[in-house]
Design an enzyme around this catalytic site. Structure first.
Site, PDB file in Angstrom:
ATOM      1  N   ARG A 230      35.308  38.544  13.063  1.00  0.00           N
ATOM      2  CA  ARG A 230      34.627  39.167  14.201  1.00  0.00           C
ATOM      3  C   ARG A 230      34.427  38.110  15.284  1.00  0.00           C
ATOM      4  O   ARG A 230      34.055  36.967  14.997  1.00  0.00           O
ATOM      5  CB  ARG A 230      33.255  39.707  13.778  1.00  0.00           C
ATOM      6  CG  ARG A 230      33.316  41.080  13.143  1.00  0.00           C
ATOM      7  CD  ARG A 230      33.660  42.175  14.169  1.00  0.00           C
ATOM      8  NE  ARG A 230      33.661  43.507  13.598  1.00  0.00           N
ATOM      9  CZ  ARG A 230      34.732  44.133  13.126  1.00  0.00           C
ATOM     10  NH1 ARG A 230      35.919  43.548  13.115  1.00  0.00           N
ATOM     11  NH2 ARG A 230      34.634  45.368  12.644  1.00  0.00           N
ATOM     12  N   GLU A 259      35.591  42.332  23.302  1.00  0.00           N
ATOM     13  CA  GLU A 259      36.929  42.947  23.344  1.00  0.00           C
ATOM     14  C   GLU A 259      36.939  44.190  24.224  1.00  0.00           C
ATOM     15  O   GLU A 259      35.951  44.929  24.226  1.00  0.00           O
ATOM     16  CB  GLU A 259      37.349  43.317  21.919  1.00  0.00           C
ATOM     17  CG  GLU A 259      37.535  42.082  21.074  1.00  0.00           C
ATOM     18  CD  GLU A 259      37.838  42.381  19.611  1.00  0.00           C
ATOM     19  OE1 GLU A 259      38.047  43.550  19.263  1.00  0.00           O
ATOM     20  OE2 GLU A 259      37.856  41.422  18.831  1.00  0.00           O
ATOM     21  N   HIS A 277      43.490  41.745  18.661  1.00  0.00           N
ATOM     22  CA  HIS A 277      42.864  42.354  17.472  1.00  0.00           C
ATOM     23  C   HIS A 277      43.863  43.224  16.697  1.00  0.00           C
ATOM     24  O   HIS A 277      43.681  44.433  16.558  1.00  0.00           O
ATOM     25  CB  HIS A 277      41.623  43.167  17.854  1.00  0.00           C
ATOM     26  CG  HIS A 277      40.672  43.335  16.702  1.00  0.00           C
ATOM     27  ND1 HIS A 277      39.311  43.437  16.835  1.00  0.00           N
ATOM     28  CD2 HIS A 277      40.910  43.421  15.360  1.00  0.00           C
ATOM     29  CE1 HIS A 277      38.749  43.586  15.646  1.00  0.00           C
ATOM     30  NE2 HIS A 277      39.712  43.581  14.726  1.00  0.00           N
TER      31      HIS A 277
HETATM   32  O1  A2R Z   1      28.086  35.094   1.779  1.00  0.00           O
HETATM   33  P1  A2R Z   1      28.847  35.641   0.609  1.00  0.00           P
HETATM   34  O2  A2R Z   1      28.930  34.688  -0.530  1.00  0.00           O
HETATM   35  O3  A2R Z   1      28.445  37.043   0.244  1.00  0.00           O
HETATM   36  O4  A2R Z   1      30.368  35.746   1.155  1.00  0.00           O
HETATM   37  C1  A2R Z   1      30.761  36.734   2.071  1.00  0.00           C
HETATM   38  C2  A2R Z   1      30.911  36.156   3.478  1.00  0.00           C
HETATM   39  N1  A2R Z   1      29.674  36.299   4.257  1.00  0.00           N
HETATM   40  C3  A2R Z   1      29.019  35.285   4.809  1.00  0.00           C
HETATM   41  N2  A2R Z   1      29.275  33.974   4.835  1.00  0.00           N
HETATM   42  C4  A2R Z   1      28.408  33.175   5.481  1.00  0.00           C
HETATM   43  N3  A2R Z   1      27.299  33.617   6.105  1.00  0.00           N
HETATM   44  C5  A2R Z   1      27.004  34.945   6.108  1.00  0.00           C
HETATM   45  N4  A2R Z   1      25.914  35.387   6.721  1.00  0.00           N
HETATM   46  C6  A2R Z   1      27.892  35.837   5.441  1.00  0.00           C
HETATM   47  N5  A2R Z   1      27.919  37.167   5.242  1.00  0.00           N
HETATM   48  C7  A2R Z   1      29.014  37.438   4.508  1.00  0.00           C
HETATM   49  O5  A2R Z   1      31.958  36.909   4.099  1.00  0.00           O
HETATM   50  C8  A2R Z   1      32.176  37.152   1.735  1.00  0.00           C
HETATM   51  O6  A2R Z   1      32.875  36.101   1.121  1.00  0.00           O
HETATM   52  C9  A2R Z   1      32.825  37.426   3.073  1.00  0.00           C
HETATM   53  C10 A2R Z   1      33.058  38.890   3.349  1.00  0.00           C
HETATM   54  O7  A2R Z   1      33.888  39.389   2.355  1.00  0.00           O
HETATM   55  P2  A2R Z   1      34.052  40.956   2.080  1.00  0.00           P
HETATM   56  O8  A2R Z   1      32.728  41.603   2.098  1.00  0.00           O
HETATM   57  O9  A2R Z   1      34.916  41.104   0.885  1.00  0.00           O
HETATM   58  O10 A2R Z   1      34.771  41.478   3.376  1.00  0.00           O
HETATM   59  P3  A2R Z   1      36.346  41.560   3.702  1.00  0.00           P
HETATM   60  O11 A2R Z   1      36.876  42.843   3.242  1.00  0.00           O
HETATM   61  O12 A2R Z   1      37.021  40.322   3.264  1.00  0.00           O
HETATM   62  O13 A2R Z   1      36.271  41.606   5.293  1.00  0.00           O
HETATM   63  C11 A2R Z   1      35.662  40.540   6.020  1.00  0.00           C
HETATM   64  C12 A2R Z   1      35.532  40.853   7.485  1.00  0.00           C
HETATM   65  C13 A2R Z   1      35.019  42.257   7.817  1.00  0.00           C
HETATM   66  O14 A2R Z   1      33.634  42.350   7.716  1.00  0.00           O
HETATM   67  C14 A2R Z   1      35.490  42.438   9.233  1.00  0.00           C
HETATM   68  O15 A2R Z   1      34.555  41.927  10.130  1.00  0.00           O
HETATM   69  C15 A2R Z   1      36.732  41.604   9.296  1.00  0.00           C
HETATM   70  O16 A2R Z   1      36.776  40.801   8.113  1.00  0.00           O
HETATM   71  O17 A2R Z   1      37.868  42.422   9.372  1.00  0.00           O
END
Ligand code: A2R
Length: 318
Positions: A230, A259, A277
């Site tokens: 993002r 965007e 994007h």
């Molecule tokens: O923080 P963790 O251990 O839950 O790891 C998640 C990480 N994450 C963060 N890292 C640092 N600070 C934060 N506040 C934070 N919030 C979340 O981002 C996890 O490793 C990762 C997200 O992984 P997934 O939920 O599996 O999402 P996915 O499908 O990989 O998609 C990621 C993003 C989407 O949210 C869209 O914004 C974009 O890629 O297309």
């Protein structure tokens, strides 16, 4: 009486399936959505939107009988799940089906920036090789230390795709995972350790501008930043400044803070590759995302369940 309002663009395949299950009204057919909703909002039970459009409050406040929201895309930071949860409205998204595609986009940006691929290709296409000779040498994309901010579904797919390039992977997130990659709690510390930082973290308050001046300074003059998650995760003004001053070596960006606006400085720098994007933008992957987005509301209408609800609303199904 329309019971489904579609805010996002849809394919003919999606439209066919939607019209078999709902009475559909498309936002693009309405001269003014709030005015239309003032008259018909009570009938709307379902909304189909996408990660960019989200769920505008002028829509949500006019649909008192809304039962569920399906969002096309994995990121849903444009939907206020606090508000939907308060009304008991579940929200779904389309995770997993786009992992490989977005990871490939990140890989393409990484390779393009390291090897100056776009600049080199433009040089050749413009006929300047013949008239001006070759460009300076670039840096190898093999055997690099690569830090992933957000080693989730997409991040793990990317780590697998980087393995053939001999990448040494580390990651930063809120929690340590059971794998062989090196874990950092501090993003700045990881940036200091790596050659390249690749961001695939969600948007929202907790990640807003976490890639800041300090992180870019830690990456350093030869460091490269890639962002396919993002735009809000990266402080874009700080990024332009770091690239301008030479504090950061280069960047590959598929997502931006406002965007489709891309700051002119970022568009014009030779060491920056920008794309509009397109992380998941292939026919195959968008078809899979569309099918899942439709499945979610069709399933909700049939059984009250959804295939891929967002984590924040899972308790609504218990
Ligand atoms: O923080 P963790 O251990 O839950 O790891 C998640 C990480 N994450 C963060 N890292 C640092 N600070 C934060 N506040 C934070 N919030 C979340 O981002 C996890 O490793 C990762 C997200 O992984 P997934 O939920 O599996 O999402 P996915 O499908 O990989 O998609 C990621 C993003 C989407 O949210 C869209 O914004 C974009 O890629 O297309």
């Amino acid at each position: 009486m329309a019971d489904l309002m579609v805010l996002c663009s849809t394919t003919p395949e999606m439209q066919l399936r939607l019209s078999g299950a709902f009475d559909v009204v498309y936002e693009h057919d309405l001269p003014d959505v709030p005015t239309w909703l003032d008259e018909h909002g009570e009938d709307i039970r379902y909304i189909l939107t996408d990660g960019h459009l989200g769920l505008p409050s002028e829509v949500l406040s006019r649909v008192p009988n809304l039962k569920a929201v399906s969002s096309y895309g994995v990121g849903y930071d444009a939907i206020d799940t606090g508000k939907t949860n308060a009304r008991g409205i579940p929200v779904s998204h389309t995770p997993s089906v786009l992992d490989e595609e977005v990871a490939t986009t990140a890989l393409l940006l990484y390779l393009s920036v390291m090897r100056g691929f776009v600049t080199q290709a433009n040089h050749a296409k413009a006929g300047r090789w013949e008239t001006q000779g070759g460009l300076p040498l670039t840096r190898s994309a093999d055997g690099r230390k690569i830090g992933i901010l957000g080693l989730g579904r997409i991040g793990k797919a990317l780590a697998r795709k980087l393995a053939p390039f001999g990448a040494e992977i580390s990651y930063c997130g809120r929690s340590i995972q059971d794998n062989d990659y090196q874990y950092f709690t501090s993003l700045t510390e990881m940036a200091r350790h790596v050659d390249v930082l690749i961001c695939i973290a969600p948007g929202g308050a907790s990640t807003h501008h976490i890639v800041n001046t300090d992180v870019m300074a830690a990456l350093g003059a030869n460091g490269v930043l890639i962002n396919v998650g993002r735009g809000s995760v990266v402080d874009e003004i700080a990024l332009a400044s770091a690239l301008n001053s030479g504090a950061l070596g280069g960047a590959g960006l598929d997502v931006f803070e406002n965007e489709p606006y891309i700051p002119k400085t970022l568009r014009e720098m030779p060491n920056v590759v920008v794309t509009p994007h397109i992380g998941s933008a292939t026919i195959e992957t968008r078809r899979a995302m569309g099918a899942l987005a439709v499945d979610n509301i069709v399933e909700h209408k049939a059984s009250g369940k959804m295939h891929t609800p967002v984590p924040e609303c899972i308790h609504l199904f218990n």
